[in-house]
Write a protein that holds these residues in place. Structure first.
Motif, PDB file in Angstrom:
ATOM      1  N   ILE A 245      -1.208  -0.597  -4.051  1.00  0.00           N
ATOM      2  CA  ILE A 245      -2.569  -0.106  -4.057  1.00  0.00           C
ATOM      3  C   ILE A 245      -2.334   1.199  -3.242  1.00  0.00           C
ATOM      4  O   ILE A 245      -1.600   1.551  -2.226  1.00  0.00           O
TER       5      ILE A 245
ATOM      6  N   PHE B 271       1.116  -2.502   4.686  1.00  0.00           N
ATOM      7  CA  PHE B 271       0.709  -1.126   4.923  1.00  0.00           C
ATOM      8  C   PHE B 271       1.757  -0.166   5.580  1.00  0.00           C
ATOM      9  O   PHE B 271       2.398  -0.806   6.575  1.00  0.00           O
TER      10      PHE B 271
ATOM     11  N   VAL C 259       0.574  -1.151   0.145  1.00  0.00           N
ATOM     12  CA  VAL C 259       0.029  -0.023  -0.098  1.00  0.00           C
ATOM     13  C   VAL C 259       0.962   1.247   0.174  1.00  0.00           C
ATOM     14  O   VAL C 259       1.834   1.466   0.816  1.00  0.00           O
TER      15      VAL C 259
ATOM     16  N   ALA D  47      -8.899   4.240  -2.921  1.00  0.00           N
ATOM     17  CA  ALA D  47      -7.968   3.456  -3.133  1.00  0.00           C
ATOM     18  C   ALA D  47      -7.963   2.782  -4.457  1.00  0.00           C
ATOM     19  O   ALA D  47      -8.919   2.600  -5.053  1.00  0.00           O
TER      20      ALA D  47
ATOM     21  N   THR E  51      -3.525   4.743  -1.663  1.00  0.00           N
ATOM     22  CA  THR E  51      -4.577   5.297  -1.120  1.00  0.00           C
ATOM     23  C   THR E  51      -4.017   6.826  -0.627  1.00  0.00           C
ATOM     24  O   THR E  51      -2.914   7.090  -0.252  1.00  0.00           O
TER      25      THR E  51
ATOM     26  N   SER F  28      -8.389  -0.019   0.962  1.00  0.00           N
ATOM     27  CA  SER F  28      -7.283  -0.862   0.242  1.00  0.00           C
ATOM     28  C   SER F  28      -7.460  -2.032   0.489  1.00  0.00           C
ATOM     29  O   SER F  28      -7.238  -2.935  -0.415  1.00  0.00           O
TER      30      SER F  28
END
Length: 169
Positions: A80, A118, A20, A66, A82, A104
């Motif tokens: 991903i 993350f 992420v 996201a 976001t 996400s």
């Protein structure tokens, strides 16, 4: 059930199905985690982001949403992206921050990702206090139904790691 793990280190060095990115709304790279992911991931990520901007996200990706791109040279299948909210004492934006994690995970489920790394979204240059960012992140991941098997929070330094460790318990 989703396993939550904590790692202190560089998120761009993680091996996961999806990493992420704490992106800015332009999706075109920036500082902090965003810049590091674009630098290490290489030009393929930026090319995908430019395609997104040219199609669905002409005005940029809204805060709390996201979207996925290739991971380029990273040891992952996808990034991903976001967009976290900027912290302000004048307005409670906690729900937008929680939405970053929910959205996400929703995108990860659509992709079939089983492991997701993350960062501490909004806790860097966007100024969110680390203890509160950790609380929102961990509570949201625990409350979100997902097929993701492992959520790995990758924290850049020891104070961030300790803030998340207090929340994970």
């Amino acid at each position: 059930m989703t396993t939550i793990t904590l790692v202190q280190g560089d998120i761009t060095r993680q091996s996961a199905d999806a990493i992420v990115n704490a992106a800015n709304s332009s999706l075109l790279g920036g500082g902090g985690v965003d810049g590091a992911i674009h630098r290490r991931g290489g030009p393929a990520i930026l090319e995908d982001c430019r395609r997104l901007r040219a199609s669905h996200y002409g005005k940029g990706l809204p805060t709390g949403r996201a979207v996925a791109t290739t991971a380029g040279n990273l040891d992952a299948r996808w990034v991903i992206h976001t967009v976290g909210p900027r912290f302000t004492r004048e307005e409670d934006r906690s729900e937008l921050l929680a939405s970053c994690y929910r959205e996400s995970l929703r995108v990860a489920d659509e992709l079939g990702a089983r492991t997701v790394a993350f960062p501490a979204v909004s806790a860097g240059i966007y100024g969110w206090p680390m203890d509160d960012a950790a609380r929102i992140a961990v509570e949201t991941v625990r409350a979100t139904e997902t097929s993701v098997e492992e959520v790995r929070f990758v924290l850049f330094d020891e104070p961030a790691y300790e803030a998340f460790a207090r929340q994970v318990g």
